[in-house]
Design a protein around this motif. Structure first.
Motif, PDB file in Angstrom:
ATOM      1  N   ILE A  50       0.444  -1.162  -0.065  1.00 35.32           N
ATOM      2  CA  ILE A  50      -0.134   0.293  -0.036  1.00 35.32           C
ATOM      3  C   ILE A  50       0.645   1.203   0.009  1.00 35.32           C
ATOM      4  O   ILE A  50       0.985   2.214  -0.728  1.00 35.32           O
ATOM      5  N   ASN A  51       1.187   1.136   1.098  1.00 34.47           N
ATOM      6  CA  ASN A  51       2.598   2.738   0.875  1.00 34.47           C
ATOM      7  C   ASN A  51       3.330   2.663  -0.692  1.00 34.47           C
ATOM      8  O   ASN A  51       3.642   3.606  -0.707  1.00 34.47           O
ATOM      9  N   SER A  52       4.081   1.914  -0.965  1.00 37.04           N
ATOM     10  CA  SER A  52       5.092   2.058  -2.022  1.00 37.04           C
ATOM     11  C   SER A  52       3.561   1.969  -3.263  1.00 37.04           C
ATOM     12  O   SER A  52       3.969   2.767  -4.450  1.00 37.04           O
ATOM     13  N   ASN A  54       1.696   4.146  -3.082  1.00 36.74           N
ATOM     14  CA  ASN A  54       1.242   5.325  -3.292  1.00 36.74           C
ATOM     15  C   ASN A  54       2.381   6.362  -3.713  1.00 36.74           C
ATOM     16  O   ASN A  54       1.750   7.589  -4.383  1.00 36.74           O
ATOM     17  N   ASN A  55       2.817   5.630  -4.515  1.00 28.79           N
ATOM     18  CA  ASN A  55       4.399   6.711  -5.364  1.00 28.79           C
ATOM     19  C   ASN A  55       3.845   6.510  -6.951  1.00 28.79           C
ATOM     20  O   ASN A  55       4.139   4.917  -7.383  1.00 28.79           O
ATOM     21  N   GLU A  56       3.190   6.985  -7.716  1.00 27.03           N
ATOM     22  CA  GLU A  56       3.337   6.386  -9.234  1.00 27.03           C
ATOM     23  C   GLU A  56       4.381   5.800 -10.128  1.00 27.03           C
ATOM     24  O   GLU A  56       4.082   5.090 -10.602  1.00 27.03           O
ATOM     25  N   ARG A  81      -7.925  -5.174  -6.451  1.00 31.79           N
ATOM     26  CA  ARG A  81      -8.573  -3.679  -5.398  1.00 31.79           C
ATOM     27  C   ARG A  81      -9.699  -4.335  -5.137  1.00 31.79           C
ATOM     28  O   ARG A  81     -10.481  -5.253  -5.256  1.00 31.79           O
ATOM     29  N   PRO A  86      -9.999  -0.002   1.117  1.00 29.70           N
ATOM     30  CA  PRO A  86      -8.934   0.736   0.754  1.00 29.70           C
ATOM     31  C   PRO A  86      -7.930  -0.498   1.057  1.00 29.70           C
ATOM     32  O   PRO A  86      -6.862  -0.114   1.591  1.00 29.70           O
TER      33      PRO A  86
END
Length: 208
Positions: A50-52, A54-56, A81, A86
């Motif tokens: 999930i954290n990754s 968030n980076n396009e 998804r 979320p």
């Protein structure tokens, strides 16, 4: 350039029930395949992924998958998804080879929107018909994004796929579906200029 690493474990417990238990434990079922090797079922940390995401750049970047003390290069090929939560339900990773072309969707970065001629001089509004395109290239030539410079686009003009400047050694696979519109500049509905243009079109139709 970003360097993304995914820490994975081999998943031996297969099936819907097993996947459900994994998700309750904060893990994501995944698979890695390609490059002439057997597919391997994996489990990944949901929080890390999930954290990754968030980076396009994560979507169009060569990823390092750490598995059993070894690392493999891969790209994110697909993800599933949850329809309303979320959370991620499943991940597909495709191994990459230095000698094999890969197909991947990369984002479009729209430049100079505020300085666009059609916006600045004529009060036009920019519409995006696409936000990403599919490209084909060797891993070493993979771009993180494709730039779309809108500075010289006038009112009523359309930027098509064929107008994009594609990096060297990269093919625009999206063109196989036709020279589709990427972005356009139009007058806001109801402006005097738009009404005049509509009147001109009607007059031209009557003359024909």
């Amino acid at each position: 350039m970003e360097n993304f690493e995914i820490n994975a474990k081999v998943r031996t417990d297969i099936g819907k029930g097993a996947s459900r238990r994994m998700r309750h434990a904060g893990l994501i079922p995944a698979i890695i395949y390609g490059s002439g090797k057997d597919p391997v079922s994996l489990s990944l940390s949901h929080n890390e992924i999930i954290n990754s995401l968030n980076n396009e750049s994560f979507y169009s970047h060569i990823l390092t998958v750490n598995l059993d003390g070894k690392s493999e290069k891969a790209v994110l090929k697909d993800l599933q998804r949850h329809p309303y939560k979320p959370s991620i339900l499943h991940l597909d990773l495709q191994r990459v080879s230095d000698t094999e072309k890969l197909s991947l969707r990369v984002p479009l970065h729209f430049l100079n929107e505020e300085n666009c001629v059609g916006v600045k001089q004529d009060g036009g509004k920019i519409s995006h018909q696409m936000t990403e395109v599919e490209i084909s290239c060797l891993p070493k030539d993979l771009p993180e994004f494709i730039e779309v410079d809108l500075v010289n686009v006038k009112v009523s003009e359309i930027v098509h796929l064929s107008n994009l400047i594609i990096p060297e050694n990269v093919e625009l696979a999206s063109l196989a579906h036709g020279d589709l519109p990427v972005a356009s500049v139009n007058l806001p509905r109801g402006t005097q200029e738009e009404e005049d243009q509509e009147e001109q079109k009607e007059e031209q139709k009557e003359e024909q």
